[in-house]
Design an enzyme around this catalytic site. Structure first.
Site, PDB file in Angstrom:
ATOM      1  CE  LYS A 130      30.480 -51.478 -17.665  1.00 45.87           C
ATOM      2  NZ  LYS A 130      31.623 -50.681 -18.125  1.00 45.87           N
TER       3      LYS A 130
HETATM    4  P1  NAD Z   1      33.697 -46.228  -8.135  1.00 43.49           P
HETATM    5  O1  NAD Z   1      32.687 -47.103  -7.556  1.00 43.49           O
HETATM    6  O2  NAD Z   1      35.121 -46.412  -7.807  1.00 43.49           O
HETATM    7  O3  NAD Z   1      33.332 -44.682  -7.835  1.00 43.49           O
HETATM    8  C1  NAD Z   1      32.062 -44.153  -8.115  1.00 43.49           C
HETATM    9  C2  NAD Z   1      32.020 -42.734  -7.577  1.00 43.49           C
HETATM   10  O4  NAD Z   1      30.798 -42.111  -7.991  1.00 43.49           O
HETATM   11  C3  NAD Z   1      32.038 -42.657  -6.046  1.00 43.49           C
HETATM   12  O5  NAD Z   1      32.847 -41.548  -5.675  1.00 43.49           O
HETATM   13  C4  NAD Z   1      30.569 -42.383  -5.687  1.00 43.49           C
HETATM   14  O6  NAD Z   1      30.424 -41.689  -4.466  1.00 43.49           O
HETATM   15  C5  NAD Z   1      30.163 -41.512  -6.859  1.00 43.49           C
HETATM   16  N1  NAD Z   1      28.720 -41.472  -7.088  1.00 43.49           N
HETATM   17  C6  NAD Z   1      27.871 -42.529  -7.190  1.00 43.49           C
HETATM   18  N2  NAD Z   1      26.631 -42.107  -7.387  1.00 43.49           N
HETATM   19  C7  NAD Z   1      26.689 -40.751  -7.428  1.00 43.49           C
HETATM   20  C8  NAD Z   1      25.743 -39.728  -7.614  1.00 43.49           C
HETATM   21  N3  NAD Z   1      24.466 -40.038  -7.816  1.00 43.49           N
HETATM   22  N4  NAD Z   1      26.153 -38.440  -7.588  1.00 43.49           N
HETATM   23  C9  NAD Z   1      27.457 -38.129  -7.394  1.00 43.49           C
HETATM   24  N5  NAD Z   1      28.409 -39.058  -7.218  1.00 43.49           N
HETATM   25  C10 NAD Z   1      28.026 -40.353  -7.239  1.00 43.49           C
HETATM   26  O7  NAD Z   1      33.466 -46.347  -9.737  1.00 43.49           O
HETATM   27  P2  NAD Z   1      34.499 -46.054 -10.892  1.00 43.49           P
HETATM   28  O8  NAD Z   1      35.133 -47.319 -11.293  1.00 43.49           O
HETATM   29  O9  NAD Z   1      35.323 -44.867 -10.547  1.00 43.49           O
HETATM   30  O10 NAD Z   1      33.491 -45.678 -12.089  1.00 43.49           O
HETATM   31  C11 NAD Z   1      32.979 -44.353 -12.234  1.00 43.49           C
HETATM   32  C12 NAD Z   1      32.440 -44.192 -13.649  1.00 43.49           C
HETATM   33  O11 NAD Z   1      33.501 -44.434 -14.590  1.00 43.49           O
HETATM   34  C13 NAD Z   1      31.328 -45.161 -14.042  1.00 43.49           C
HETATM   35  O12 NAD Z   1      30.448 -44.514 -14.924  1.00 43.49           O
HETATM   36  C14 NAD Z   1      32.072 -46.266 -14.761  1.00 43.49           C
HETATM   37  O13 NAD Z   1      31.249 -46.985 -15.651  1.00 43.49           O
HETATM   38  C15 NAD Z   1      33.113 -45.447 -15.498  1.00 43.49           C
HETATM   39  N6  NAD Z   1      34.301 -46.186 -15.928  1.00 43.49           N
HETATM   40  C16 NAD Z   1      35.059 -46.884 -15.034  1.00 43.49           C
HETATM   41  C17 NAD Z   1      36.202 -47.551 -15.461  1.00 43.49           C
HETATM   42  C18 NAD Z   1      37.125 -48.270 -14.510  1.00 43.49           C
HETATM   43  O14 NAD Z   1      38.200 -48.702 -14.957  1.00 43.49           O
HETATM   44  N7  NAD Z   1      36.802 -48.415 -13.246  1.00 43.49           N
HETATM   45  C19 NAD Z   1      36.554 -47.501 -16.816  1.00 43.49           C
HETATM   46  C20 NAD Z   1      35.777 -46.783 -17.709  1.00 43.49           C
HETATM   47  C21 NAD Z   1      34.650 -46.109 -17.239  1.00 43.49           C
END
Ligand code: NAD
Length: 442
Positions: A130
């Site tokens: 990561k």
């Molecule tokens: P993103 O940047 O597209 O979205 C993040 C979201 O979280 C946004 O809606 C933001 O407003 C919200 N957010 C941020 N801080 C916050 C807080 N303190 N309280 C409430 N909401 C908050 O990111 P993503 O790619 O959707 O990733 C989200 C989660 O999923 C992360 O933990 C990431 O590690 C995990 N994840 C992502 C993927 C992927 O393919 N993108 C895969 C596996 C896991």
């Protein structure tokens, strides 16, 4: 940083979402400490080989880079980037890149370790890594973001590579960022080798070698698992209600796809605030609203954080940041299932409370593995130069992620443990077998 707001209008919503600062602040057990506790619990229970335990309880490589970038106003700013490579026994290191102001090394270690377990549970030939850059992307123009991304990629140099370590999108990064990394990486290769570098990143735009279905893959995987769980638990999704925290890539896709089963979204929270409507929130219209306004606030009546968390529903999908379900917040939840879209949304103390209250958890290292599974498909398609139809991607994703689900469910039943511990045992048993077969060099 001139014209930040104007330029932000031209890029995608996640950049804008952080403008108002964190809504739900994280406390709880630091993520790497959480990984250690989860790991130790599973390793003790299964009697993990002591040599393998030593190897897996630490990271392999930790790269910290400091690099300069010229900003739009002519000044130079220094940035700090990370890449932590936890383990590559199963294949090349694999894991996302995150842009976030509070990103630090210990959190990246935790996220890298979770990737190692995730790929082992899904039985895909990747290790765990990561990385990311510690900064708030909402404060920079699109041109600055491109220069920060390209210079970060350049600073990582040969620490990433298509057969060595393959980044992907994570919080505040997306297909566009991957396209800039791809272009930078290819530009620094010899012209003769360039066609062999396409798979240095996954989650690319489809036109630039990305896979159909990758953008929605994490949300799609979550929904496949919720459907499987609902069938086994006897819950009719057509009559179910759910809450989502985070309406970015993972949260919005999970919500839109789950809504197609007839389930009703009744409350959502993101960095701009929380909204609630017991009559149901239109998931597609909400995605458009977030695209226009940068967050969910204003789409439906607003509620505070505690009211959001204590909303009665069947399913809660945390899909934002780590440590949202802790000893302090877990008692508030009024749901039957927590399907973890985010990495590390529940800390070990939160887990204890959920278990005591009989709330079932599909753990992150299983639940959100759809993203890395389709990343693996993208990597394969790039290597083969042969691109699959969406139906094929979805079918193969469903087969892989439900097989992983069955492995974890069966392990939980066999050992009479919670699903997170079972998921760890599935991962650690696989890695233990590999280390025992190969031995330790020399
Ligand atoms: P993103 O940047 O597209 O979205 C993040 C979201 O979280 C946004 O809606 C933001 O407003 C919200 N957010 C941020 N801080 C916050 C807080 N303190 N309280 C409430 N909401 C908050 O990111 P993503 O790619 O959707 O990733 C989200 C989660 O999923 C992360 O933990 C990431 O590690 C995990 N994840 C992502 C993927 C992927 O393919 N993108 C895969 C596996 C896991």
């Amino acid at each position: 940083m001139a014209d930040t707001l104007t330029l932000l209008e031209q890029v995608e919503a996640p950049w804008k979402a952080d403008l108002r600062g964190h809504f739900a602040s994280a406390s709880g057990i630091p993520p790497y400490e959480a990984v250690r506790r989860q790991f130790d619990r599973a390793a003790d229970l299964m009697g993990l080989d002591s040599d393998v335990r030593k190897i897996l309880s630490t990271t392999m490589n930790e790269i910290v880079v400091h690099f300069p970038v010229r900003l739009d106003d002519g000044h130079v700013a220094m940035f700090t980037g990370y890449r932590v490579q936890h383990n590559n026994a199963l294949g090349p290191f694999k894991g996302g890149l995150r842009y976030h102001a509070s990103l630090e090394l210990d959190e990246v270690r935790a996220l890298a370790a979770w990737m190692t377990w995730k790929t082992a549970i899904a039985r895909i030939p990747f290790g765990g890594a990561k990385g990311g850059v510690q900064f708030d992307p909402s404060r920079y123009s699109r041109a600055e973001l491109e220069r920060i991304t390209r210079r970060f990629c350049y600073a990582l140099g040969q620490n990433i590579g298509p057969e060595y370590d393959i980044p992907a999108p994570d919080v505040n990064t997306n297909a566009q960022i991957m396209a800039w990394i791809l272009d930078t990486y290819l530009s620094t290769m010899s012209p003769h080798d360039r066609q062999r570098g396409m798979h240095v990143v996954t989650g690319k735009p489809v036109e630039s070698g990305g896979s159909l279905g990758r953008e929605k893959a994490t949300g799609q995987g979550i929904v496949f698992l919720i459907q499987r769980w609902a069938k086994e638990a006897g819950l009719d999704l057509a009559c179910a209600t759910f809450l989502v925290q985070g309406y970015g890539n993972v949260g919005s896709w999970a919500a839109r796809l789950l809504a197609r089963s007839g389930a009703k979204l009744i409350a959502v929270e993101d960095v701009t605030g929380a909204i609630r409507d017991p009559d149901g929130i239109d998931t597609e219209q909400l995605a458009e609203h977030v695209g226009r306004h940068g967050g969910v606030a204003g789409f439906a009546p607003g509620v505070d954080h505690e009211t959001f968390l204590s909303t009665h529903a069947d399913i809660f999908i945390p899909a934002a940041m780590a440590n949202q379900i802790t000893a302090a917040t877990a008692p508030l939840l009024d749901v039957t299932l927590v399907a973890e879209g985010a990495n590390g949304p529940t800390d070990p103390d939160g887990d204890t409370v959920l278990a005591r209250r009989g709330i079932h958890v599909i753990p992150d290292i299983l639940c959100n593995s759809g993203g890395v599974i389709v990343s693996y498909f993208e990597w394969l398609q790039n290597k083969q130069g042969d691109y699959w139809e969406l139906e094929e991607v979805d079918r193969k994703l469903q087969a892989k992620i439900t097989a992983a689900y069955d492995r974890v469910r069966d392990m939980a039943q066999r050992r009479n443990v919670d699903w997170r511990t079972a998921a760890y045992i599935v991962a650690l048993s696989h890695l233990e077998a590999v280390y025992k077969e190969r031995g330790i060099f020399p």
